[in-house]
Design an enzyme around this catalytic site. Structure first.
Site, mmCIF file in Angstrom:
data_model
loop_
_atom_site.group_PDB
_atom_site.id
_atom_site.type_symbol
_atom_site.label_atom_id
_atom_site.label_comp_id
_atom_site.label_asym_id
_atom_site.label_seq_id
_atom_site.Cartn_x
_atom_site.Cartn_y
_atom_site.Cartn_z
ATOM 1 C CB THR A 246 -0.020 6.049 -1.807
ATOM 2 O OG1 THR A 246 0.390 4.956 -0.983
ATOM 3 C CG2 THR A 246 0.487 7.345 -1.209
ATOM 4 C CB VAL B 298 0.128 -2.626 6.302
ATOM 5 C CG1 VAL B 298 0.366 -3.631 5.180
ATOM 6 C CG2 VAL B 298 1.400 -2.408 7.115
ATOM 7 C CE LYS B 299 -5.370 1.886 -0.170
ATOM 8 N NZ LYS B 299 -5.204 3.050 -1.046
ATOM 9 C CB ILE B 300 -4.154 -5.656 3.259
ATOM 10 C CG1 ILE B 300 -2.857 -5.433 4.013
ATOM 11 C CG2 ILE B 300 -4.409 -7.117 2.928
ATOM 12 C CD1 ILE B 300 -2.533 -6.415 5.047
#
Ligand code: G3P
Length: 218
Positions: free
Chosen positions: A27, A86-88
């Protein structure tokens, strides 16, 4: 190649999951907004709803752009469910945050990758996944597939564990080309995934089989 679906739409996620071929979900804040999911608690609840549908990695993106903020947000996101990744974003503060999470055993997806140098940095920081944006490179007359191939070569040269997650996939040929190159994962819309199943000769052949069966069983 693992198949992730790139959406926050629960119906699409359920449909892909019911096909039995779905390995995970990605997402981003735009996809959340597209589904009308706003407000911190609603967003967190939505991630939980996705995790309850799919038993696989679910990328949840941080909004902070400073190291401390990314660490705070990412730790909270990771505490929600074991499958949260965790999207960074690929910015210098993001690289620091990826290194931090990698040391803690928290999975990360480094997003907004548009060059081999960025992919190399993210891998050195210990990212679990990197997301090169294939379609957005194509949009600016640059071959996104060439970048995936270049990253594949670099990662293989040094046996980096970081997985290439081809993102911004727009159509079935992107998926097939990514599989040829050896991308570890692709993430795309349900339409691109379903389009893989389509072939006019399959439809014509099936129609003929059913018609012949019906004739013989009159
Ligand atoms: O996974 C990244 C993706 O959501 C971006 O896709 O089509 O907006 O370039 P697109």
């Amino acid at each position: 190649m693992k198949f992730f679906i790139d959406t926050a739409n629960l119906n699409d996620i359920k449909e892909a999951n019911d096909m039995g071929i779905l390995d995970g979900v990605t997402t981003n804040p735009s996809l959340m907004a597209k589904e009308g999911i706003t407000g911190e608690q609603n967003i967190l609840d939505h991630y939980m709803a996705i995790c309850n549908i799919v038993d696989g990695p679910v990328s949840a993106e941080v909004i902070s752009t400073d190291y401390e903020g990314m660490v705070r947000e990412g730790e909270h996101l990771a505490s929600l469910h074991k499958n949260i990744v965790v999207k960074i974003p690929m910015i210098p503060e993001g690289i620091k945050a990826i290194k931090y999470f990698s040391g803690k055993g928290i999975k990360t997806n480094c997003t907004l990758i548009f060059s081999a140098g960025q992919a190399l940095l993210a891998a050195k920081a210990g990212a679990t996944y990197i997301s090169p944006f294939l379609g957005r490179l194509d949009d600016v007359s640059t071959n996104g597939l060439d970048l995936i191939a270049q990253i594949r070569l670099i990662y293989d040269n040094y046996m980096f564990d970081t997985q290439i997650l081809a993102a911004s996939v727009r159509h079935p040929m992107h998926i097939i080309n990514c599989a040829e190159i050896g991308s570890d994962v692709m993430t795309g819309p349900l339409s691109a995934i379903k389009a893989l199943a389509k072939h006019p000769l399959t439809d014509i052949g099936l129609q003929q089989f059913l018609a012949d069966h019906a004739k013989g069983n009159k």
